[in-house]
Design an enzyme around this catalytic site. Structure first.
Site, PDB file in Angstrom:
ATOM      1  N   HIS A  49       0.825  -1.201   0.000  1.00 21.45           N
ATOM      2  CA  HIS A  49       0.000   0.000   0.000  1.00 21.45           C
ATOM      3  C   HIS A  49       0.865   1.259   0.000  1.00 21.45           C
ATOM      4  CE1 HIS A  49      -2.804  -3.126   1.172  1.00 21.45           C
ATOM      5  NE2 HIS A  49      -3.743  -2.355   0.682  1.00 21.45           N
ATOM      6  N   ASP A 178      -3.417  -3.359  12.501  1.00 24.45           N
ATOM      7  CA  ASP A 178      -3.973  -3.036  11.179  1.00 24.45           C
ATOM      8  C   ASP A 178      -4.125  -4.346  10.436  1.00 24.45           C
ATOM      9  OD1 ASP A 178      -4.622  -2.142   8.661  1.00 24.45           O
ATOM     10  OD2 ASP A 178      -2.731  -1.094   8.298  1.00 24.45           O
ATOM     11  N   MET A 179      -5.364  -4.806  10.278  1.00 25.13           N
ATOM     12  CA  MET A 179      -5.525  -6.135   9.678  1.00 25.13           C
ATOM     13  C   MET A 179      -6.754  -6.210   8.789  1.00 25.13           C
ATOM     14  SD  MET A 179      -6.760  -8.404  12.930  1.00 25.13           S
ATOM     15  CE  MET A 179      -8.509  -8.511  13.336  1.00 25.13           C
ATOM     16  N   TRP A 230     -15.013 -18.905  10.084  1.00 20.01           N
ATOM     17  CA  TRP A 230     -16.347 -18.292  10.145  1.00 20.01           C
ATOM     18  C   TRP A 230     -16.379 -17.030  11.001  1.00 20.01           C
ATOM     19  CZ3 TRP A 230     -14.972 -23.200  11.639  1.00 20.01           C
ATOM     20  CH2 TRP A 230     -14.808 -23.407  13.006  1.00 20.01           C
ATOM     21  N   LYS A 231     -15.448 -16.916  11.953  1.00 17.29           N
ATOM     22  CA  LYS A 231     -15.430 -15.728  12.821  1.00 17.29           C
ATOM     23  C   LYS A 231     -15.018 -14.492  12.026  1.00 17.29           C
ATOM     24  CE  LYS A 231     -14.482 -18.420  16.970  1.00 17.29           C
ATOM     25  NZ  LYS A 231     -13.591 -18.635  18.123  1.00 17.29           N
ATOM     26  N   GLY A 308       2.594  -3.465  15.637  1.00 14.68           N
ATOM     27  CA  GLY A 308       3.285  -2.207  15.353  1.00 14.68           C
ATOM     28  C   GLY A 308       4.753  -2.225  15.740  1.00 14.68           C
TER      29      GLY A 308
END
Length: 338
Positions: A49, A178-179, A230-231, A308
């Site tokens: 990014h 950040d995911m 599924w979570k 981080g």
């Protein structure tokens, strides 16, 4: 095997990005801010990014998907909640503005929530977590995306990978999670595929429906794996619902009907911990938690890091040694300045 990467000094990368964006018609201030976002993402090791994504950002400007003249406009406010229209402006600039607005609201109300409709890709969500945490705020933010991931038990894509960011100040820096809701973002799959690397753990399904660590096979099937099975699928769904509801903007299935990923919906929440009754003790509480966390017994001499922490190490290394860039990516970026 030849090394597919070269190292570029951060100052050189920043200067080139800025020059290219000025040629695209951005004002000096907007060009500077965008160039800094892409450079800082690359410095921090989020190349997917940063430098890798930069050519697509320019392409979207050229195709008119990003309106470089646009400014966000306030649609509605009640108390500590604001709804904004991003007017399809540059995603990083809209996100910086929304984060600043959320922090201003938090200073007034203790907590501020800014929901942003009709904006563009914010690049690295962690950028805004770092922005808020370094200014002394707790931050929670997320974005929806085009449909990239199947819900659990399905084979077609109905979910976005809807990245979630949580951050808070820690000593002189920050803890920043950040995911994406997929085990690996599509940018990470693209980079691993470009480098011909296998993934450390299963990242999705191949075209035969088998779990695989081959990034190319996952890109071909377009079936990345939701985090936590599924979570993660459930969390991705709720993040989309809340982004659309709070902003009054588009949901994943509506974004997917556009010609590309644009007009996304985002939420930015800031909390001013100085307004809390226990504010004097917060720094020590966080330090005690992280100290205990670092005392974990590592497996096979692995480093135990908080979210981080590796970014800080990468940042220091890339500032000293230069930013590693895939050669063909750097050639593509340079061609934009011809």
């Amino acid at each position: 095997m030849t090394n597919p990467t070269i190292t570029i000094p951060a100052a050189e990368m920043l200067q080139l990005f800025n020059a290219i964006l000025l040629k695209q018609g951005l004002t000096p201030e907007k060009a500077r801010q965008c160039a800094e976002v892409f450079t800082n993402n690359s410095i921090d090791g989020v190349y997917t990014h940063g430098v890798n994504r930069f050519p697509r950002f320019v392409e979207y400007i050229q195709k008119g998907y990003i309106d470089i003249q646009a400014e966000p406009t306030l649609k509605h406010q009640w108390g500590g909640v604001q709804q904004w229209d991003g007017n399809l402006g540059p995603g990083p600039l809209n996100a910086i503005h929304a984060t600043n607005s959320a922090m201003q609201l938090a200073q007034q109300h203790g907590i501020g929530c800014v929901a942003l409709a009709n904006t563009n890709h914010w690049m690295r969500g962690g950028t805004y977590g770092w922005q808020a945490a370094k200014a002394g705020f707790v931050f929670i933010g997320w974005t929806n995306t085009t449909s990239l991931m199947p819900t659990w038990g399905a084979v077609d894509n109905k979910l976005g990978n809807n990245p979630l960011v949580m951050a808070l100040p820690y000593e002189q820096e920050a803890i920043v999670l950040d995911m994406a809701m997929s085990q690996y973002s599509f940018g990470a799959l693209e980079l691993a595929d470009m480098k011909k690397e296998q993934l450390p753990v299963y990242g999705g399904f191949d075209t035969h429906g088998q779990l695989t660590t081959d990034p190319g096979a996952i890109r071909a099937s377009r079936r990345p794996l939701p985090i936590g099975y599924w979570k993660g699928a459930g969390l991705a769904l709720l993040l989309d619902v809340l982004a659309a509801v709070l902003s009054g903007g588009l949901s994943v299935h509506e974004i997917t009907q556009q010609k590309t990923e644009m007009a996304v919906s985002q939420v930015f929440i800031a909390i001013d911990t100085n307004k809390l009754g226990n504010h004097a003790a917060i720094a020590q509480v966080v330090k005690n938690i992280i100290t205990d966390y670092h005392r974990s017994t590592p497996e096979s001499n692995k480093a135990i890091t908080f979210p981080g922490e590796r970014v800080l190490q990468t940042r220091q290394r890339n500032l000293q040694q230069g930013i590693p860039v895939v050669k063909e990516v750097w050639a593509t970026v340079n061609a934009l300045n011809q």
